[in-house]
Design an enzyme around this catalytic site. Sequence first.
Site, short mmCIF file in Angstrom:
data_model
loop_
_atom_site.label_atom_id
_atom_site.label_comp_id
_atom_site.label_asym_id
_atom_site.label_seq_id
_atom_site.Cartn_x
_atom_site.Cartn_y
_atom_site.Cartn_z
N GLU A 60 -2.70 62.73 49.32
CA GLU A 60 -2.13 62.51 47.98
C GLU A 60 -1.59 63.78 47.36
O GLU A 60 -0.60 63.75 46.62
CB GLU A 60 -3.18 61.87 47.06
N HIS A 129 -12.24 51.48 43.92
CA HIS A 129 -11.01 50.67 43.93
C HIS A 129 -10.86 49.93 42.60
O HIS A 129 -10.26 48.87 42.55
CB HIS A 129 -11.01 49.67 45.09
#
Lengths: 327, 351
Positions: A60, A129
């Site tokens: 990322e 998540h």
Amino acid sequence: MSEINNIDALTLTLAQEMRRDPRIFLAGEDVGRRGGVFRATKGLVQEFGENRVVDSPLAELSLVAVGIGAALYGLRPIVEIQFADFIAPAFNQIVQEAARFRYRTNGDWICPLLIRTPYGGGIGGGLYHSQSIEATYAHIPGLYVVAPATPYDIVGMLRYALRVNDPVLFLEHKKTYRLIKGEVPDSDYMIPFCKADIKRKGSDITVIAYGLMLHETLQAAQQLIHEDIDIEVVDPRTLHPLDRDTILSSVKKTGKALIVHEDNLTLGLGAEISALIASEAFEYLDAPVMRLTGPDVPAMPYARTMQDYFMPNVEKITTAIRKLAAY
Amino acid sequence: MTLDLSENLESKTRAEPRHVQLGLHDDQVLEMYWHMLLARRIDERMWILHRQHEVAFHVSGIGQEGCQVGAAYAVKRGHDFILPYYRDLCLTLTLGLTPRAMMLALYGKAGDPMSGGRQMPAHYSARQLNIVSVSSPVATQIPQASGIGFAIQYEKTDQVVVTCFGEGSTAEGDFHEGLNWAGIFGLPVIFLCQNNQYAISVPIEREMPVKNVADRAYAYGMPGVIFDGNDFLESYGAMKLAVARARQGKGPSLLEAKTYRPVPHSSDDDDRTYRSRQEVEFWKKRDPILLARNYCYSNNILDEDKNQEFEERAREIVDDANEFARAAPYPPAQEALNGVWGPLPEIERAG
């Protein structure tokens, strides 16, 4: 005019914008052949090719940094962080780099980078998540944080985001992807940043909510009307910088305010909005400003019982509003 | 994979001077020496101004002018992209940042073209020269350089990107992720590590478990090249080859200039606390400007009179820049609030 869901709104608009502007490219983990784990980029690699729909390494920090470099060069990169929970390795690049190029060069270098990411809970995603990350990034001058929650707003704000010359964090509530449907006109309309939307007009209480909580609040409003409680629902849409005027004028009209978000309580968006109301609309208040939020625990647990306990919902919202109405 | 530096030389056995073998004319060599000298004199003045309490901070590029001037001459100024780091005074000066601009930044004056007085000195930036703004967290520019390389590949131009950093930065994740991208996509990026052997006080043994930064190139599918960063011609030769490789679409390179920082890390550092004077003195004998001057003397490119003329000219330029910046106005205090956001696009008809 057609009725589509939130994920279709994203996919259709991404494709439309990529046809319009050849400088736009997409990069992210699994955005190419897989079409994104939520299928937001479904079919795009087939239309635009691997040069414009780029499967990135699982990293990322560099995904965002590569987007920054491309934006500095003059392209219009869109990077997808697969889950907002995984954005943290890129924090330094987003906060210290993307959001500061303009300021630190007195406007010489600009960084029009769009970062899309699914956030929010209620889907059994557990600690990693389900996170709501908006408050962390809404603290950063130079970075727009937007969270459109309907197909109409997603289309209009995504188009606008690709014309803004500063970095944008574009938050998409993952539970709304297929849950929320709505009409979208065929025109090329846009929705500017920093403009809240009154999603429901009302006279008794102002409820400020965004993302999935906006939809829970709108449902709550339907129930409460039978109890003669008429709430006004303000959707900030842009979380940073906030449209202070719309929030304040609604609260000045109703005299009561509730802020609902999934993100935890302490220093969340609700804290900022409460302070805003307290300092700018104090004389208009008939009750203390209330917040209904996720609890101050590290993140949303996986077990259904604990997840449901964490999430604000229609029932909790109606309870809070009744309490505020009775004050 | 390694790059054979002898590729640069038309003939290894020919008795021609090294610069001729590298395709450089005498006047170019003289210019290179001039830029190194001017950079050094600016840098030294900045130290003095700090010690006189004229300015709050200085971070120096002294000792690293050799590899920097070599890098500057290997790229196309204003065409290729440069992501420098805070020691790149000589590199950015050679590429077109002016001594006045550098002094304005040192003083934090309104006219500082790099940041309008917002950033500390040595945070180089100039969009018209494709010099990308430096920040203080190290290594952040490395994956950004890959992003610019990606954009160049996307737009199919013949540009290349050079990014500079110290060996300390190679411990950061940004370094590894940036090289990984460049290697995967075959991007036109030259990663130029100026290994000056210390991350402030920490020596290389505590920075990495391998002997050379260049050894790491293997993991990212690119050549790793080691050269004497205090030798301006060897630096130029290594850079020239890597730039040509990138421009031809053959991908990135990791270059390691072995050099030394003979001065403290910054104006707030005291290097006597972590290394011996003997070590510093040893390296001062390998000063890149001294080596370049001797090279020019022995090849009749420069004589003592010309050198004296250069010194006087440098003195005048430094004095001018210094006085100009000293006399220049500070930014208005309220300027702190400006430049956070650009104007939002107008919408002809809101939806």
